[in-house]
Scaffold this motif. Structure first.
Motif, PDB file in Angstrom:
ATOM      1  N   LYS A   1     -61.801  13.655  54.176  1.00 32.19           N
ATOM      2  CA  LYS A   1     -61.033  14.082  55.351  1.00 32.19           C
ATOM      3  C   LYS A   1     -60.905  15.590  55.505  1.00 32.19           C
ATOM      4  O   LYS A   1     -60.596  16.071  56.592  1.00 32.19           O
ATOM      5  CB  LYS A   1     -59.631  13.459  55.303  1.00 32.19           C
ATOM      6  N   GLU A   2     -61.104  16.341  54.439  1.00 33.84           N
ATOM      7  CA  GLU A   2     -60.949  17.792  54.526  1.00 33.84           C
ATOM      8  C   GLU A   2     -62.184  18.488  53.961  1.00 33.84           C
ATOM      9  O   GLU A   2     -62.974  17.895  53.228  1.00 33.84           O
ATOM     10  CB  GLU A   2     -59.694  18.244  53.778  1.00 33.84           C
ATOM     11  N   GLY A   3     -62.319  19.751  54.310  1.00 37.35           N
ATOM     12  CA  GLY A   3     -63.466  20.499  53.840  1.00 37.35           C
ATOM     13  C   GLY A   3     -63.274  21.991  54.041  1.00 37.35           C
ATOM     14  O   GLY A   3     -62.180  22.466  54.374  1.00 37.35           O
ATOM     15  N   PHE A   4     -64.351  22.738  53.850  1.00 42.91           N
ATOM     16  CA  PHE A   4     -64.317  24.188  53.978  1.00 42.91           C
ATOM     17  C   PHE A   4     -65.725  24.663  54.315  1.00 42.91           C
ATOM     18  O   PHE A   4     -66.705  23.936  54.121  1.00 42.91           O
ATOM     19  CB  PHE A   4     -63.824  24.839  52.679  1.00 42.91           C
ATOM     20  N   GLY A   5     -65.812  25.860  54.823  1.00 40.84           N
ATOM     21  CA  GLY A   5     -67.129  26.368  55.166  1.00 40.84           C
ATOM     22  C   GLY A   5     -67.068  27.797  55.662  1.00 40.84           C
ATOM     23  O   GLY A   5     -65.997  28.376  55.857  1.00 40.84           O
ATOM     24  N   VAL A   6     -68.253  28.367  55.852  1.00 42.23           N
ATOM     25  CA  VAL A   6     -68.389  29.716  56.396  1.00 42.23           C
ATOM     26  C   VAL A   6     -69.441  29.667  57.487  1.00 42.23           C
ATOM     27  O   VAL A   6     -70.556  29.170  57.272  1.00 42.23           O
ATOM     28  CB  VAL A   6     -68.791  30.727  55.308  1.00 42.23           C
ATOM     29  N   MET A   7     -69.109  30.173  58.650  1.00 39.80           N
ATOM     30  CA  MET A   7     -70.045  30.316  59.758  1.00 39.80           C
ATOM     31  C   MET A   7     -70.063  31.788  60.164  1.00 39.80           C
ATOM     32  O   MET A   7     -69.074  32.279  60.730  1.00 39.80           O
ATOM     33  CB  MET A   7     -69.629  29.441  60.949  1.00 39.80           C
ATOM     34  N   GLY A   8     -71.144  32.474  59.837  1.00 41.37           N
ATOM     35  CA  GLY A   8     -71.162  33.913  60.051  1.00 41.37           C
ATOM     36  C   GLY A   8     -70.153  34.570  59.132  1.00 41.37           C
ATOM     37  O   GLY A   8     -70.204  34.427  57.918  1.00 41.37           O
ATOM     38  N   LYS A   9     -69.189  35.258  59.714  1.00 44.59           N
ATOM     39  CA  LYS A   9     -68.136  35.905  58.930  1.00 44.59           C
ATOM     40  C   LYS A   9     -66.823  35.139  59.004  1.00 44.59           C
ATOM     41  O   LYS A   9     -65.794  35.620  58.532  1.00 44.59           O
ATOM     42  CB  LYS A   9     -67.934  37.335  59.426  1.00 44.59           C
ATOM     43  N   VAL A  10     -66.860  33.950  59.598  1.00 49.03           N
ATOM     44  CA  VAL A  10     -65.648  33.169  59.809  1.00 49.03           C
ATOM     45  C   VAL A  10     -65.523  32.083  58.734  1.00 49.03           C
ATOM     46  O   VAL A  10     -66.453  31.294  58.527  1.00 49.03           O
ATOM     47  CB  VAL A  10     -65.643  32.523  61.206  1.00 49.03           C
ATOM     48  N   SER A  11     -64.371  32.054  58.054  1.00 46.65           N
ATOM     49  CA  SER A  11     -64.098  31.003  57.076  1.00 46.65           C
ATOM     50  C   SER A  11     -63.377  29.850  57.760  1.00 46.65           C
ATOM     51  O   SER A  11     -62.444  30.065  58.534  1.00 46.65           O
ATOM     52  CB  SER A  11     -63.225  31.556  55.935  1.00 46.65           C
ATOM     53  N   LEU A  12     -63.819  28.626  57.459  1.00 49.91           N
ATOM     54  CA  LEU A  12     -63.246  27.434  58.065  1.00 49.91           C
ATOM     55  C   LEU A  12     -62.649  26.543  56.983  1.00 49.91           C
ATOM     56  O   LEU A  12     -63.259  26.356  55.922  1.00 49.91           O
ATOM     57  CB  LEU A  12     -64.319  26.646  58.822  1.00 49.91           C
TER      58      LEU A  12
END
Length: 355
Positions: free
Chosen positions: A323-334
């Motif tokens: 249900k949860e996660g994390f990531g990086v898109m360009g310079k944006v942390s999610l």
């Protein structure tokens, strides 16, 4: 007749096959894929298989079907680049004109006594099956110790927590925080997730020895029922044995066209290649795109470009359970639900495309 042989049906090897098997491939070129499994294994999802949250069929993808492609199953034991021959465990040999080495990586145990003998792995499908069996044979209140707090260790621990809330789970890592190569926001989010879900985090660790049922941290014994190793990788032993220049984890040093400099008919892709970017499925695919382009020029006798563009990641995504996660898109942390949904979508598209 010209023979292109690709050793390994992982992310990089498959991307090359997809691109090379285009309508303009000359009729005299025969492509052979060599793999020890009869399907492509989604290695980035092996953690879910080990945790028991996904069946094996969910991490299998059929190899491409094309009349110009031959698939040979077997265990590669060596490559003779002077004679242009690949050797196999059963004594078979396979000749080539162009070779792509895409054999992936193996666990790196850092010369720690007992680490290889007494820990489980999620590096191969067979090893992951064994890890699944060991973990899921544990009774309630058993303890699982995961050595290594990188992406693989974090995803395994979180998936296992959701799968087996009865187990005691700990992550042992040598850094001050899990996910240490990633942005602080992601480190903090994942650490808080584990605290809330009762997973023990052991930081600044130094594993000095592993024995059956015991991990030694700074020479102090820590009892465990199952130990899983996710604390480093090195290139395939086939590449480590080649008489070429390699980096400190055995990966082949290549020229700007991804070739072994002394043998320009041999390309290396993925975890076996020494690249300026971190090894990953995405790295292997992006590199595979460029290798496929170079192979087409080799096959057609065309001139090489003056240079190839730098390989740049689009980002990365990781999961904390379903249900949860994390990531990086360009310079944006999610962080949160969105990156987990995005990861599921990327996986679905990948499987749909290849299937």
């Amino acid at each position: 007749m010209k023979r292109l042989v690709i050793l390994g049906g992982g992310y990089g090897g498959l991307r090359i096959i997809e691109r090379v098997l285009s309508p303009d491939l000359p009729n005299n070129v025969f492509v052979t894929l060599v793999d020890r499994m009869p399907f492509h294994g989604l290695k980035t999802e092996y953690y879910a298989l080990a945790a028991g949250t996904e069946p094996e069929k969910a991490v299998r993808v059929p190899f491409p079907s094309d009349p110009r492609l031959t698939i040979k199953f077997g265990e590669v034991t060596g490559v003779n680049m002077d004679e242009r021959i690949v050797t196999f465990a059963n004594g078979d040999t396979l000749a080539y004109d162009w070779l792509v080495i895409a054999l992936g990586c193996e666990d790196r145990y850092h010369d720690i006594p007992g680490a290889e003998q007494y820990t489980h792995s999620i590096q191969t499908m067979n090893a992951t099956r064994n890890t699944y069996t060991a973990i899921n044979n544990l009774g309630p209140y058993g303890t699982v110790t995961i050595i290594g707090g990188g992406l693989s260790g974090v995803e395994l621990a979180s998936e296992l927590r959701e799968s087996r809330p009865d187990l005691n789970i700990r992550i042992v890592d040598r850094g001050p925080s899990i996910l240490s190569p990633f942005p602080k926001k992601l480190q903090q989010y994942a650490s808080q997730w584990f605290i809330e879900h009762d997973v023990q985090l052991v930081s600044m660790a130094s594993v000095t020895r592993v024995e059956p049922g015991v991990v030694y941290n700074h020479n102090e014994p820590v009892e465990t029922d199952v130990t899983v190793w996710t604390a480093g990788i090195q290139a395939s032993r086939i590449v480590r044995a080649l008489p070429i220049e390699k980096d400190n984890i055995g990966r082949a040093k290549l020229n700007q066209y991804h070739q072994i400099p002394e043998y320009p008919n041999v390309y290396v892709v993925g975890d076996c290649a020494s690249l300026p970017i971190a090894p990953s499925a995405q790295s292997a695919e992006l590199q595979g795109e460029q290798i496929a382009m170079m192979l087409k020029k080799d096959i057609k006798g065309e001139e090489y470009p003056a240079s190839l563009p730098d390989i740049k990641h689009k980002g990365f995504l990781g999961s904390l359970g379903k249900k949860e996660g994390f990531g990086v898109m360009g310079k944006v942390s999610l962080v949160g639900q969105m990156p987990r949904v995005m990861k599921s979508g990327v996986l679905w598209m990948y499987k749909k495309h290849l299937g």
